[in-house]
Enzyme design. Structure first.
Site, PDB file in Angstrom:
ATOM      1  N   LYS A   1      63.136  44.237 -17.623  1.00  0.00           N
ATOM      2  CA  LYS A   1      63.031  44.397 -16.168  1.00  0.00           C
ATOM      3  C   LYS A   1      63.481  45.809 -15.806  1.00  0.00           C
ATOM      4  CE  LYS A   1      64.528  41.830 -11.973  1.00  0.00           C
ATOM      5  NZ  LYS A   1      65.227  40.629 -11.496  1.00  0.00           N
TER       6      LYS A   1
ATOM      7  N   SER B   1      62.707  37.509  -8.203  1.00  0.00           N
ATOM      8  CA  SER B   1      62.419  38.931  -8.200  1.00  0.00           C
ATOM      9  C   SER B   1      61.852  39.471  -9.513  1.00  0.00           C
ATOM     10  CB  SER B   1      63.694  39.707  -7.866  1.00  0.00           C
ATOM     11  OG  SER B   1      64.635  39.594  -8.922  1.00  0.00           O
TER      12      SER B   1
ATOM     13  N   SER C   1      65.911  34.296  -9.746  1.00  0.00           N
ATOM     14  CA  SER C   1      64.951  35.369 -10.025  1.00  0.00           C
ATOM     15  C   SER C   1      64.313  35.336 -11.410  1.00  0.00           C
ATOM     16  CB  SER C   1      65.605  36.738  -9.817  1.00  0.00           C
ATOM     17  OG  SER C   1      65.663  37.034  -8.449  1.00  0.00           O
TER      18      SER C   1
END
Lengths: 478, 94
Positions: A77, A152, A176
Site C-alpha cells: 500500500k 481504504s 480498510s
C-alpha cells in the site's frame, strides 16, 4: 488468467519450471496490459523487482535452501515505506515524498525472498471507504468497473482480485483491509492489535492501525503473517508472539457465535441471505452455532468516529511542509497554514477539523473521554463473548460495492460502510473476511472475528469455510 | 450545534476556502449529531483503559543511535528545504 496460491508459486520456482525473473516479467507485463482499466497500481518497481528476482534465481541455481517466500510477488500500500521509493499515502502533501528507510513489514518480506512489485492506490491517508479520496487516481472494482473497490486499501484488494499478484499488504484502521476484500471477492485479514509491527507505516489512528493481508486463501494469509508478524523493537506496541500453525481446518466442535446486532434492518437482503447460507454450511460441517447478543454494537461506529479523527488530527500535525512535502511561502505560521490548506484533500480536512474540535477545550470530556469509556466497555463485551464462543461470524459490510461517486457527498453514509468492521479495531481483536458468494453479481464477504491474540482461530474458521466452499475460485472476467 | 469553524481551523493550522467552510459548517454538526448517541451508554461503572495491548512499560536505554550515512543523507534530501546537512525552517521570531 490464473490465480495460483503462494505454495504453487514457490513450487514452480523451487522446481525450476519457472524462474523468478520470468514470473516478475510476466507480472509486470500483465499489469501494463490490464491495469489501465482497473487502476490498482500507482507505480511498479521494475528495476528493483527484477534485481530481487535475479538474486532468487541465483539461489535456485546454486542449490541453496530457499527462503520461505522465494519469488512470490507482493504489492504494498502507498502508506508503507520502502527506501528509495515514493510513499505518498495518496496525498498531494506527500506527492514527492521518497522513503528514507524501509518499513519492518517490507523488510521482513524481502528477507523472506518475496518480490515487491509496486505500490497500490488508497484513500488519502487511508481516510475513506471507497479509495475515491486518493489524490492520485481512481481504482475500479475488477468485478464491475462502474463500482468502487472498497477502501481504504482498494488498490491492494483490486490487485489481488484481478490476479496481478497473489498477495498485497494493506492497513486496517476501521476495516480498510476487510471491507475492500469483501467488495473485491478476496480474503482480507486484520490481525489483533500488536501482532504486526507498524514501523514505517504512515500513521492514521495509532491505537487502531494494523497491517493486514489480501490473498486468495486463509492459508496464504497465515503464511504471510508468519513472516511479517512478531515483535519489532521499533514498534513498542508489537508483542512477542510467533504465529502458530493454523490447526487442521475444521468446523467440528468449533463454537461459532452469531450476534443478532449484526443482522440489522437496512442490510441488503441478498447479503443477509449469503451470510445465512454460510452459517448453514458451517452448521452442516459440525459447528456449534451459538446465538449471541452484543448490545454495544451500534455504538462501535460512533466511538470510532471520535477516536479515529482525534488520533488522525494529532498524527497529521507533522505534515506542515517543514520536514515533508512542499514548503509553502510566507512566515512560519502562514507557511504551515498554506501547506496544509493546499496539500490536504476534503476528507482529510474534514477529519482534522473533527478531531481538533473533539480534542478542544470544553469538548474533550464529552466526546473523547466518553468514547474511550465506551471503547473499554466494547472490549469487555467481546472478552465476555469469547468465553462462550471460539469465533464470531457476521457480514463484513452491509452491502456490496456501490457506484463510483455515489457516497462522496455524504460522509455519514460513507462511514456506515464500515459499521461491521470497526468494532474489531476498537477492541483490538482479529478479523478476517472471506468470499461467500455473490449478491447483485458482486462479491459478498463473510467476517470471522476472534479474540485478541486468537488470530489463528479466525484463520482456522476461514480456512475450514474455504475447504468446503468454492466461492474463492470465482474470479472477475477482466 | 454551532461550531466556530474559523476557530477550529486556526487550532488545526488549516487554511480553508469559503466554500469549504460552508460545507464543513453543515457536515461537522451532522457527524457530531451521529456520534453523540454515545451519551446513551451508561459508562459510570467503566474504569476506562487508554490502550489494549499486552505490551507494558516498553522501555529502552536512553542512548543515541547512530544511523548510517546513506540513511542520514536520504532523510536530509527528503526535507523540502535544507542547508548544510540540516533542516532549514522560517524564523520563529520575526
Amino acid at each position: 488468467m490464473t490465480f495460483p496460491t503462494i505454495n504453487a508459486i514457490i513450487d514452480e520456482i523451487k522446481s525450476g519450471r519457472t524462474s523468478a525473473t520470468q514470473l516478475v516479467e510476466s507480472t509486470l507485463a500483465d499489469i501494463k496490459a490490464r491495469d489501465g482499466a482497473i487502476g490498482a497500481f500507482l507505480e511498479t518497481f521494475d528495476a528493483d523487482a527484477l534485481a530481487q528476482a535475479a538474486a532468487i534465481d541465483a539461489l535456485v541455481k546454486s542449490g541453496a535452501e530457499l527462503p520461505p517466500l522465494a519469488g512470490v510477488p507482493v504489492a504494498i500500500k502507498d502508506n508503507m515505506l520502502f527506501a528509495g521509493h515514493k510513499a505518498t499515502a495518496c496525498s498531494s502533501i506527500l506527492v514527492e515524498h521518497t522513503a528514507a528507510y524501509t518499513s519492518t513489514v517490507v523488510e521482513r518480506l524481502i528477507g523472506a525472498g518475496a518480490i515487491i512489485i509496486g505500490r497500490t492506490n488508497m484513500d488519502e491517508f487511508a481516510m475513506g471507504s471507497s479509495t475515491e479520496t486518493s489524490a492520485c487516481q481512481k481504482t475500479y472494482n475488477p468485478w464491475d468497473v462502474t463500482k468502487i473497490p472498497g477502501g481504504s486499501s482498494g488498490g491492494g484488494a483490486a490487485a489481488v482480485a484481478a490476479g496481478f499478484v497473489p498477495v498485497a499488504l494493506g492497513s486496517d484502521t476501521g476495516g480498510s483491509v476487510r471491507q475492500p476484500a469483501a467488495m473485491c471477492g478476496v480474503v482480507g485479514m486484520k490481525p489483533s492489535y500488536g501482532r504486526v509491527s507498524r514501523y514505517g507505516i504512515i500513521a492514521l489512528g495509532s491505537s487502531l492501525d494494523q497491517v493486514g493481508t489480501f490473498t486468495h486463501s486463509a492459508e496464504d494469509a497465515a503464511l504471510v503473517l508468519s513472516i511479517i508478524g512478531g515483535r519489532d523493537e521499533h514498534d513498542a506496541t508489537s508483542v512477542d508472539r510467533l504465529w502458530g500453525q493454523v490447526c487442521p481446518p475444521s468446523f467440528s466442535g468449533l463454537r461459532v457465535g452469531v450476534p443478532k446486532e449484526y443482522f440489522v434492518d437496512g442490510m441488503d437482503d441478498e447479503v443477509r441471505n449469503r451470510i445465512n447460507e454460510a452459517i448453514e454450511v458451517m452448521k452442516q460441517a459440525g459447528a456449534e452455532i451459538v446465538d449471541l447478543s452484543l448490545p454495544l454494537t451500534p455504538y462501535a461506529l460512533p466511538t470510532y468516529y471520535i477516536i479515529q479523527p482525534a488520533e488522525a488530527s494529532s498524527n497529521l500535525g507533522r505534515y506542515d511542509g517543514m520536514r515533508y512535502g512542499t514548503r509553502a511561502p510566507g512566515s512560519l505560521e502562514a507557511s504551515y497554514v498554506n501547506a496544509r490548506g493546499t496539500g490536504f484533500g476534503p476528507e482529510v480536512k474534514r477529519r482534522i477539523m473533527l478531531g481538533t474540535f473533539i480534542l478542544s477545550a470544553g469538548y474533550y470530556d464529552s466526546y473523547y473521554k466518553k468514547a474511550l469509556a465506551v471503547r473499554t466497555a466494547i472490549r469487555a463485551e467481546f472478552d465476555d463473548a469469547f468465553k462462550r464462543v471460539d469465533v464470531i461470524v457476521s457480514p463484513t459490510a452491509p452491502g456490496v460495492a456501490w457506484n463510483i461517486g455515489e457516497k462522496m457527498d455524504d460522509p455519514v453514509a460513507m462511514y456506515l460502510a464500515d459499521v461491521f468492521t470497526v468494532a474489531a479495531n476498537i477492541a483490538g481483536i482479529a478479523g478476517i473476511s472471506v468470499p461467500c458468494g455473490l449478491a447483485h453479481n458482486l462479491p459478498v464477504g463473510l467476517q470471522f472475528l476472534a479474540g485478541s491474540m486468537q488470530d489463528e482461530k479466525a484463520l482456522q474458521a476461514a480456512a475450514a469455510y474455504q475447504n468446503i466452499t468454492k466461492w474463492h475460485d470465482q474470479h472477475p472476467l477482466v | 450545534m454551532n461550531i466556530d469553524i474559523d476557530h477550529v481551523a486556526k487550532l488545526a493550522r488549516l487554511q480553508l476556502g469559503v466554500e469549504e467552510k460552508t460545507k464543513l459548517a453543515e457536515q461537522l454538526p451532522a457527524i457530531l449529531d451521529y456520534v453523540s448517541r454515545l451519551q446513551e451508554v451508561d459508562t459510570s461503572a467503566v474504569s476506562t483503559r487508554d490502550y489494549f495491548t499486552e505490551a507494558f512499560n516498553v522501555l529502552r536505554s536512553d542512548e543515541i543511535v547512530i544511523i548510517n550515512q546513506a540513511e542520514h543523507d536520504a532523510l536530509i534530501s527528503a526535507f523540502p528545504v535544507s542547508a548544510a546537512g540540516a533542516l532549514q525552517v522560517p524564523g520563529v521570531f520575526e
